[in-house]
Design a protein around this motif. Sequence first.
Motif, PDB file in Angstrom:
ATOM      1  N   VAL A   1      78.439  17.127  16.150  1.00 42.52           N
ATOM      2  CA  VAL A   1      79.367  16.659  15.127  1.00 42.52           C
ATOM      3  C   VAL A   1      80.661  17.466  15.196  1.00 42.52           C
ATOM      4  N   ASP A   2      81.782  16.775  15.345  1.00 41.60           N
ATOM      5  CA  ASP A   2      83.082  17.441  15.395  1.00 41.60           C
ATOM      6  C   ASP A   2      84.181  16.409  15.176  1.00 41.60           C
ATOM      7  N   THR A   3      84.466  16.096  13.929  1.00 46.85           N
ATOM      8  CA  THR A   3      85.484  15.100  13.601  1.00 46.85           C
ATOM      9  C   THR A   3      86.165  15.450  12.288  1.00 46.85           C
ATOM     10  N   PRO A   4      87.484  15.282  12.196  1.00 44.11           N
ATOM     11  CA  PRO A   4      88.135  15.476  10.891  1.00 44.11           C
ATOM     12  C   PRO A   4      87.755  14.390   9.895  1.00 44.11           C
ATOM     13  N   ALA A   5      87.471  13.178  10.411  1.00 38.79           N
ATOM     14  CA  ALA A   5      87.082  12.042   9.571  1.00 38.79           C
ATOM     15  C   ALA A   5      87.000  10.809  10.456  1.00 38.79           C
ATOM     16  N   ALA A   6      86.466   9.734   9.926  1.00 34.29           N
ATOM     17  CA  ALA A   6      86.525   8.452  10.622  1.00 34.29           C
ATOM     18  C   ALA A   6      87.963   7.933  10.599  1.00 34.29           C
ATOM     19  N   ASP A   7      88.293   7.093  11.568  1.00 31.79           N
ATOM     20  CA  ASP A   7      89.644   6.533  11.630  1.00 31.79           C
ATOM     21  C   ASP A   7      89.941   5.739  10.355  1.00 31.79           C
ATOM     22  N   PRO A   8      91.056   6.058   9.655  1.00 33.03           N
ATOM     23  CA  PRO A   8      91.342   5.419   8.372  1.00 33.03           C
ATOM     24  C   PRO A   8      92.315   4.244   8.455  1.00 33.03           C
ATOM     25  N   ASN A   9      92.692   3.834   9.652  1.00 33.74           N
ATOM     26  CA  ASN A   9      93.727   2.811   9.787  1.00 33.74           C
ATOM     27  C   ASN A   9      93.259   1.426   9.340  1.00 33.74           C
ATOM     28  N   LYS A  10      94.230   0.585   9.048  1.00 34.90           N
ATOM     29  CA  LYS A  10      93.957  -0.763   8.554  1.00 34.90           C
ATOM     30  C   LYS A  10      93.078  -1.548   9.521  1.00 34.90           C
ATOM     31  N   GLU A  11      93.323  -1.424  10.825  1.00 37.00           N
ATOM     32  CA  GLU A  11      92.553  -2.191  11.808  1.00 37.00           C
ATOM     33  C   GLU A  11      91.079  -1.792  11.781  1.00 37.00           C
ATOM     34  N   SER A  12      90.804  -0.515  11.603  1.00 33.25           N
ATOM     35  CA  SER A  12      89.409  -0.074  11.526  1.00 33.25           C
ATOM     36  C   SER A  12      88.727  -0.599  10.274  1.00 33.25           C
ATOM     37  N   GLU A  13      89.451  -0.603   9.175  1.00 35.45           N
ATOM     38  CA  GLU A  13      88.878  -1.148   7.940  1.00 35.45           C
ATOM     39  C   GLU A  13      88.612  -2.644   8.092  1.00 35.45           C
ATOM     40  N   GLU A  14      89.504  -3.351   8.777  1.00 41.66           N
ATOM     41  CA  GLU A  14      89.300  -4.783   8.997  1.00 41.66           C
ATOM     42  C   GLU A  14      88.079  -5.044   9.870  1.00 41.66           C
ATOM     43  N   ARG A  15      87.762  -4.117  10.759  1.00 42.56           N
ATOM     44  CA  ARG A  15      86.602  -4.285  11.639  1.00 42.56           C
ATOM     45  C   ARG A  15      85.321  -3.713  11.025  1.00 42.56           C
ATOM     46  N   GLY A  16      85.393  -3.284   9.768  1.00 42.24           N
ATOM     47  CA  GLY A  16      84.168  -2.887   9.062  1.00 42.24           C
ATOM     48  C   GLY A  16      83.813  -1.421   9.182  1.00 42.24           C
ATOM     49  N   GLN A  17      84.810  -0.552   8.991  1.00 39.99           N
ATOM     50  CA  GLN A  17      84.558   0.883   9.131  1.00 39.99           C
ATOM     51  C   GLN A  17      83.496   1.385   8.157  1.00 39.99           C
ATOM     52  N   GLY A  18      83.649   1.052   6.882  1.00 40.10           N
ATOM     53  CA  GLY A  18      82.684   1.506   5.893  1.00 40.10           C
ATOM     54  C   GLY A  18      81.286   0.998   6.170  1.00 40.10           C
ATOM     55  N   ASN A  19      81.207  -0.252   6.590  1.00 33.91           N
ATOM     56  CA  ASN A  19      79.909  -0.831   6.915  1.00 33.91           C
ATOM     57  C   ASN A  19      79.274  -0.141   8.113  1.00 33.91           C
ATOM     58  N   ALA A  20      80.076   0.161   9.133  1.00 31.47           N
ATOM     59  CA  ALA A  20      79.551   0.814  10.335  1.00 31.47           C
ATOM     60  C   ALA A  20      79.004   2.194  10.014  1.00 31.47           C
ATOM     61  N   ILE A  21      79.706   2.948   9.160  1.00 31.43           N
ATOM     62  CA  ILE A  21      79.234   4.274   8.766  1.00 31.43           C
ATOM     63  C   ILE A  21      77.940   4.168   7.968  1.00 31.43           C
ATOM     64  N   ALA A  22      77.906   3.232   7.015  1.00 33.08           N
ATOM     65  CA  ALA A  22      76.698   3.051   6.199  1.00 33.08           C
ATOM     66  C   ALA A  22      75.503   2.653   7.055  1.00 33.08           C
ATOM     67  N   GLU A  23      75.730   1.783   8.026  1.00 31.82           N
ATOM     68  CA  GLU A  23      74.644   1.349   8.901  1.00 31.82           C
ATOM     69  C   GLU A  23      74.120   2.505   9.748  1.00 31.82           C
ATOM     70  N   SER A  24      75.016   3.389  10.187  1.00 30.57           N
ATOM     71  CA  SER A  24      74.586   4.546  10.967  1.00 30.57           C
ATOM     72  C   SER A  24      73.715   5.478  10.126  1.00 30.57           C
ATOM     73  N   ILE A  25      74.156   5.732   8.902  1.00 29.29           N
ATOM     74  CA  ILE A  25      73.376   6.596   8.017  1.00 29.29           C
ATOM     75  C   ILE A  25      72.006   5.988   7.747  1.00 29.29           C
ATOM     76  N   GLN A  26      71.995   4.701   7.440  1.00 27.52           N
ATOM     77  CA  GLN A  26      70.727   4.025   7.164  1.00 27.52           C
ATOM     78  C   GLN A  26      69.805   4.062   8.367  1.00 27.52           C
ATOM     79  N   LEU A  27      70.359   3.810   9.557  1.00 29.73           N
ATOM     80  CA  LEU A  27      69.538   3.800  10.763  1.00 29.73           C
ATOM     81  C   LEU A  27      68.913   5.159  11.022  1.00 29.73           C
ATOM     82  N   MET A  28      69.697   6.226  10.862  1.00 26.59           N
ATOM     83  CA  MET A  28      69.175   7.554  11.168  1.00 26.59           C
ATOM     84  C   MET A  28      68.095   7.993  10.194  1.00 26.59           C
ATOM     85  N   THR A  29      68.125   7.479   8.977  1.00 28.05           N
ATOM     86  CA  THR A  29      67.074   7.856   8.015  1.00 28.05           C
ATOM     87  C   THR A  29      65.711   7.324   8.423  1.00 28.05           C
TER      88      THR A  29
END
Length: 286
Positions: free
Chosen positions: A116-144
């Motif tokens: 792990v080494d990141t200041p944050a996920a990319d916050p740009n409009k294009e990333s949000e349009e492609r489902g940034q929040g959903n992708a992060i949530a899915e990763s957390i759910q999968l790892m659990t």
Amino acid sequence: MDQLDTPHVPVELTPWDRVQLARHPQRPHSLDYIFALCEDFVELHGDRRFGDDAAIVGGMASFGNRTVMVIGHQKGNDTRENMKRNFGMPHPEGYRKAQRLMRHAEKFGIPVLCFVDTPAADPNKESEERGQGNAIAESIQLMTVLKTPIVVTVIGEGGSGGALALSVGDRILMQENSIYSVASPEATASILWRDAARAPDAARALKLTAQDLYALEIIDEIIPEVPGGAHTDRLATMATVGKRIAAHLEDVCALDLEILMRQRYDKYRRIGHYEEQQSFAGRGFL
């Protein structure tokens, strides 16, 4: 010379000092650890939906006597590479690539190592349009619920949900001068005091150091660094990290899968526990 770059002068480090060390441009990155600690690394690309995100790297490798899936945030070593890697801030396709590799590891019973080494996920409009929040949530759910051992190591910045998406493991290790927080000190200072210059105050309040997080029982071990920070002796640093990962990996791989999953569930249920003490002062009882 900055005292933080001097390898043999003992310094009482503040949280803000550790933030600076965690962000040091010469600090080893995920690929440095992968190439130093693993053999036969084969990088796998793409999320099979949109594209390949260079801010997250991953693939199969040999670690000791085991085949592992290694996944990590990747920053650049210079301006050109940082542009390519988006300064280590993943897009949604990066997290979906990581999910694809985790599912592959689960299918074949291969343990997962995350860096792990990141200041944050990319916050740009294009990333949000492609489902940034959903992708992060899915990763957390999968790892659990991923049915294979996971060992996570914070090697630099562990910033916000961008870090959390690769941080749900059976063991969480942090290097001595790494950080792990819900938000950056600068962002926190801007929100609380409308003054980013108060970032050192925010760093202290956020409890973002490895020492704070170990005391709060969020992480499992602090990996010591050489005096002056990981960048002052990269080979020694990476060797120490490799030894501690190997020890924890051996422990979790020895567990029966049902026990492993139950312990992971219990681990995250315990985080954030607290006790309330009712005060009777001012009510005539004291």
